[in-house]
Design a protein around this motif. Structure first.
Motif, PDB file in Angstrom:
ATOM      1  N   HIS A   1       0.830  -1.202   0.000  1.00 14.32           N
ATOM      2  CA  HIS A   1       0.000   0.000   0.000  1.00 14.32           C
ATOM      3  C   HIS A   1       0.868   1.258   0.000  1.00 14.32           C
ATOM      4  O   HIS A   1       1.937   1.283   0.603  1.00 14.32           O
ATOM      5  CB  HIS A   1      -0.907   0.051   1.240  1.00 14.32           C
TER       6      HIS A   1
ATOM      7  N   LYS B   1      -3.983   3.229  -1.372  1.00 12.24           N
ATOM      8  CA  LYS B   1      -4.196   2.500  -2.614  1.00 12.24           C
ATOM      9  C   LYS B   1      -3.385   1.201  -2.631  1.00 12.24           C
ATOM     10  O   LYS B   1      -2.314   1.109  -2.041  1.00 12.24           O
ATOM     11  CB  LYS B   1      -3.781   3.360  -3.822  1.00 12.24           C
TER      12      LYS B   1
ATOM     13  N   CYS C   1      -5.580 -11.956  -4.337  1.00 10.62           N
ATOM     14  CA  CYS C   1      -6.651 -11.877  -5.340  1.00 10.62           C
ATOM     15  C   CYS C   1      -7.674 -12.991  -5.125  1.00 10.62           C
ATOM     16  O   CYS C   1      -8.890 -12.752  -5.171  1.00 10.62           O
ATOM     17  CB  CYS C   1      -6.055 -11.970  -6.745  1.00 10.62           C
TER      18      CYS C   1
ATOM     19  N   TYR D   1     -11.077 -10.929  -6.548  1.00  9.44           N
ATOM     20  CA  TYR D   1     -10.828  -9.920  -7.579  1.00  9.44           C
ATOM     21  C   TYR D   1      -9.733 -10.403  -8.522  1.00  9.44           C
ATOM     22  O   TYR D   1      -8.871 -11.207  -8.142  1.00  9.44           O
ATOM     23  CB  TYR D   1     -10.361  -8.598  -6.962  1.00  9.44           C
TER      24      TYR D   1
ATOM     25  N   GLU E   1      -5.972  -6.840 -11.942  1.00 11.29           N
ATOM     26  CA  GLU E   1      -6.251  -5.482 -12.427  1.00 11.29           C
ATOM     27  C   GLU E   1      -7.277  -4.795 -11.533  1.00 11.29           C
ATOM     28  O   GLU E   1      -7.169  -3.599 -11.234  1.00 11.29           O
ATOM     29  CB  GLU E   1      -6.753  -5.522 -13.884  1.00 11.29           C
ATOM     30  N   GLU E   2      -8.306  -5.540 -11.105  1.00 13.67           N
ATOM     31  CA  GLU E   2      -9.320  -4.968 -10.215  1.00 13.67           C
ATOM     32  C   GLU E   2      -8.709  -4.605  -8.866  1.00 13.67           C
ATOM     33  O   GLU E   2      -9.044  -3.562  -8.284  1.00 13.67           O
ATOM     34  CB  GLU E   2     -10.454  -5.966 -10.007  1.00 13.67           C
TER      35      GLU E   2
ATOM     36  N   ARG F   1      -5.758  -3.506  -8.240  1.00 14.40           N
ATOM     37  CA  ARG F   1      -4.961  -2.285  -8.325  1.00 14.40           C
ATOM     38  C   ARG F   1      -5.814  -1.021  -8.327  1.00 14.40           C
ATOM     39  O   ARG F   1      -5.287   0.087  -8.190  1.00 14.40           O
ATOM     40  CB  ARG F   1      -4.077  -2.319  -9.581  1.00 14.40           C
ATOM     41  N   ARG F   2      -7.119  -1.185  -8.500  1.00  7.71           N
ATOM     42  CA  ARG F   2      -8.017  -0.016  -8.459  1.00  7.71           C
ATOM     43  C   ARG F   2      -8.639   0.174  -7.074  1.00  7.71           C
ATOM     44  O   ARG F   2      -9.441   1.080  -6.864  1.00  7.71           O
ATOM     45  CB  ARG F   2      -9.127  -0.173  -9.512  1.00  7.71           C
ATOM     46  N   LEU F   3      -8.287  -0.707  -6.125  1.00  7.64           N
ATOM     47  CA  LEU F   3      -8.878  -0.646  -4.796  1.00  7.64           C
ATOM     48  C   LEU F   3      -7.981   0.104  -3.819  1.00  7.64           C
ATOM     49  O   LEU F   3      -6.799   0.339  -4.077  1.00  7.64           O
ATOM     50  CB  LEU F   3      -9.116  -2.060  -4.265  1.00  7.64           C
ATOM     51  N   ALA F   4      -8.597   0.455  -2.692  1.00  8.15           N
ATOM     52  CA  ALA F   4      -7.871   1.052  -1.573  1.00  8.15           C
ATOM     53  C   ALA F   4      -8.192   0.242  -0.316  1.00  8.15           C
ATOM     54  O   ALA F   4      -9.073  -0.630  -0.319  1.00  8.15           O
ATOM     55  CB  ALA F   4      -8.268   2.511  -1.387  1.00  8.15           C
TER      56      ALA F   4
ATOM     57  N   ASP G   1     -11.753  -0.161   0.718  1.00  4.79           N
ATOM     58  CA  ASP G   1     -12.602  -1.083  -0.049  1.00  4.79           C
ATOM     59  C   ASP G   1     -12.489  -2.508   0.481  1.00  4.79           C
ATOM     60  O   ASP G   1     -13.380  -3.336   0.257  1.00  4.79           O
ATOM     61  CB  ASP G   1     -12.188  -1.082  -1.525  1.00  4.79           C
TER      62      ASP G   1
ATOM     63  N   LYS H   1     -15.260  -9.426  -2.919  1.00  4.40           N
ATOM     64  CA  LYS H   1     -15.941  -8.759  -4.021  1.00  4.40           C
ATOM     65  C   LYS H   1     -17.440  -9.011  -3.983  1.00  4.40           C
ATOM     66  O   LYS H   1     -18.244  -8.134  -4.305  1.00  4.40           O
ATOM     67  CB  LYS H   1     -15.351  -9.244  -5.355  1.00  4.40           C
TER      68      LYS H   1
END
Length: 306
Positions: free
Chosen positions: A32, A37, A46, A51, A54-55, A57-60, A63, A95
């Motif tokens: 992080h 992020k 994952c 997830y 790629e998904e 890497r869009r999380l924080a 989330d 997810k």
């Protein structure tokens, strides 16, 4: 120069192997940034959250962390930055929305002017389920209506449930400081080692004994013991039943039977007891005296033949 190239090649090889090991580690690993992020997540992370990479890497952190308020990350960042390492239990959200318990270890790293937190996450669902089962089991034993005591090989009572404490009139702290011979006069200290080996050999034993209350009153009991060895330690689990009422009833039945026999035997009329096939089961003294026969000669014979 050739040596420097060799060192670089070796360093690249080591780095590649390290990355492969982290990427395929069975423990979920996240990197992080200070804003929370997700900079990196390995395959285990994952899979744990459901997830794609790629998904991820869009999380924080907000989330993923179901156990924190959405705005808690700055506080968490400062804590791990100050302490260097932070270990805690929390809950993560998949997810699909499913929330599960986790143990998280965060490490703060500063390198090249950049600050990072490496998080290692373990799914502790099974551990929590086992802990809950253990808590429920302990509650059931604590509140069981059957008096229960756990005994060590040296005769020390190291656990007694509420029913056992009430039965003997001790507090739990008092009773757990006593030994078997303090509460059971049938098992004195000088014979405990011998009796322990008997319990151990039998595995499960049921027998009658006596127990002594705190006030000195002694009463009859039926005890079932179970021997168990675990992690090199030996234990005896004792389940105790107060049989005072049973003994009183048995005594009353014996007295009643004695009186009935006396009445039967001394009745002035010739009296006998037959089974459904007409065999003589019993004859009173009057009948035997009248016939001049001994009881051993006629009992079991058909009445028509006597």
């Amino acid at each position: 120069m050739p040596r420097e190239i060799t060192d670089i090649e070796q360093s690249d090889k080591t780095l590649g192997l390290t990355y492969f090991a982290v990427d395929h580690c069975s423990t979920a690993i996240y990197w992080h940034r200070s804003d929370g992020k997700v900079l990196y997540a390995n395959w285990a992370a994952c899979g744990q959250l459901g997830y794609s990479r790629e998904e991820m890497r869009r999380l924080a952190v907000s989330d993923i962390e179901a156990g924190w308020p959405p705005d808690y990350w700055p506080t968490g960042w400062q804590k791990v930055k100050q302490d260097g390492v932070w270990n805690f239990e929390s809950h993560h959200r998949r997810k699909d929305g499913y929330v599960f318990p986790v143990e998280v270890t965060m490490n703060f790293v500063k390198r090249g002017g950049e600050e990072y937190v490496f998080a290692f996450v373990i799914d502790i669902t099974e551990r929590k389920r086992a802990e809950e089962t253990l808590r429920l089991t302990q509650y059931a034993v604590d509140h069981c209506s059957t008096p229960i005591a756990w005994i060590k090989s040296n005769g020390q009572i190291f656990y007694a449930n509420k029913a056992e404490c009430q039965l003997l009139g001790y507090s739990q702290d008092e009773l757990q400081g006593l030994s078997v011979w303090d509460v059971d006069p049938n098992y004195p200290a000088d014979s405990w080692t011998e009796n322990w080996h008997k319990f151990k050999e039998a595995g499960v034993s049921t027998f009658e004994s006596r127990q002594r209350r705190k006030d000195g009153h002694i009463f009859p009991t039926e005890i079932t013991t179970n021997y168990m060895e675990r992690n090199g330690e030996e234990y005896l689990f004792a389940f105790v039943t107060d049989i005072t009422s049973r003994k009183q009833t048995e005594g009353e039945l014996r007295d009643s039977e004695t009186r009935l026999h006396a009445i039967f035997d001394h009745h002035y009329q010739l009296t006998g007891l037959l089974d459904c096939q007409g065999r003589l089961l019993a004859a009173n003294k009057t009948a035997l005296d009248f016939s001049g026969a001994d009881a051993t000669e006629v009992i079991g014979q058909y009445f028509s033949e006597t």
